[in-house]
Design a protein around this motif. Structure first.
Motif, PDB file in Angstrom:
ATOM      1  N   ARG A   1      29.295 -41.927  -1.096  1.00 34.23           N
ATOM      2  CA  ARG A   1      28.710 -40.947  -0.367  1.00 34.23           C
ATOM      3  C   ARG A   1      28.630 -39.583  -1.418  1.00 34.23           C
ATOM      4  O   ARG A   1      27.727 -38.820  -1.522  1.00 34.23           O
ATOM      5  CB  ARG A   1      29.732 -40.498   0.914  1.00 34.23           C
TER       6      ARG A   1
ATOM      7  N   CYS B   1      25.741 -39.540  -4.067  1.00 40.97           N
ATOM      8  CA  CYS B   1      24.533 -39.536  -3.628  1.00 40.97           C
ATOM      9  C   CYS B   1      23.697 -38.555  -4.484  1.00 40.97           C
ATOM     10  O   CYS B   1      24.159 -37.673  -4.842  1.00 40.97           O
ATOM     11  CB  CYS B   1      24.672 -39.011  -2.135  1.00 40.97           C
TER      12      CYS B   1
ATOM     13  N   CYS C   1      20.583 -37.865  -3.558  1.00 37.47           N
ATOM     14  CA  CYS C   1      19.174 -37.026  -2.848  1.00 37.47           C
ATOM     15  C   CYS C   1      18.959 -35.906  -3.065  1.00 37.47           C
ATOM     16  O   CYS C   1      19.945 -34.928  -3.433  1.00 37.47           O
ATOM     17  CB  CYS C   1      19.510 -37.535  -1.372  1.00 37.47           C
TER      18      CYS C   1
ATOM     19  N   CYS D   1      21.611 -33.405  -2.015  1.00 35.12           N
ATOM     20  CA  CYS D   1      23.047 -33.293  -2.857  1.00 35.12           C
ATOM     21  C   CYS D   1      22.737 -32.993  -4.321  1.00 35.12           C
ATOM     22  O   CYS D   1      23.691 -32.602  -4.819  1.00 35.12           O
ATOM     23  CB  CYS D   1      23.587 -34.856  -2.665  1.00 35.12           C
TER      24      CYS D   1
ATOM     25  N   HIS E   1      24.977 -37.251   6.981  1.00 40.48           N
ATOM     26  CA  HIS E   1      24.103 -37.389   6.036  1.00 40.48           C
ATOM     27  C   HIS E   1      23.298 -38.997   6.033  1.00 40.48           C
ATOM     28  O   HIS E   1      23.902 -39.965   6.209  1.00 40.48           O
ATOM     29  CB  HIS E   1      24.921 -37.386   4.775  1.00 40.48           C
TER      30      HIS E   1
ATOM     31  N   THR F   1      19.873 -39.154   4.145  1.00 42.43           N
ATOM     32  CA  THR F   1      18.949 -39.087   3.415  1.00 42.43           C
ATOM     33  C   THR F   1      19.256 -39.870   2.064  1.00 42.43           C
ATOM     34  O   THR F   1      18.497 -39.802   1.113  1.00 42.43           O
ATOM     35  CB  THR F   1      18.391 -37.544   3.072  1.00 42.43           C
TER      36      THR F   1
HETATM   37 ZN   LIG Z   1      22.623 -36.970  -0.373  1.00 41.81          ZN
END
Ligand SMILES: [Zn+2]
Length: 98
Positions: free
Chosen positions: A36, A39, A41, A44, A84, A86
């Motif tokens: 996590r 991440c 994405c 983030c 979360h 994505t």
């Molecule tokens: Zn993310």
């Protein structure tokens, strides 16, 4: 990455460990909280500066995956208990960090 090993099986090894077995026989373990935190994405990581916009310290130790789905043959998406959803984790990258 055409002849790359693919995910054979994904399971929850224990409360915070995700395990993946690969088609070449390798097995990888992942700390779900670390996944996590890492991440990449757009929520983030800033897409222009590539800087992380989420402080890893803001992600609680209690975060867990809710739902794990594969995206085609190249990646996983993981939905987490903090809402979360994505995050995309390409197999190639999972192989590296596993
Ligand atoms: Zn993310």
């Amino acid at each position: 990455m055409s002849d790359q090993a693919r995910v054979q099986r994904i399971w929850q090894q224990d409360d915070r460990t995700l395990a993946i077995s690969w088609t070449d026989g390798r097995k990888s373990l992942y700390d779900v909280v670390e996944l996590r935190r890492q991440c990449r994405c757009a929520n983030c990581v800033d897409e222009v500066t590539k800087k992380r916009t989420v402080n890893p310290d803001d992600i609680p130790e209690s975060v867990r995956p809710v739902k794990i789905e594969s995206v085609g043959r190249y990646a996983l998406t993981i939905q987490f208990t903090d809402g979360h959803r994505t995050g995309i984790y390409p197999f190639e990258r999972l192989r590296e960090i596993g």
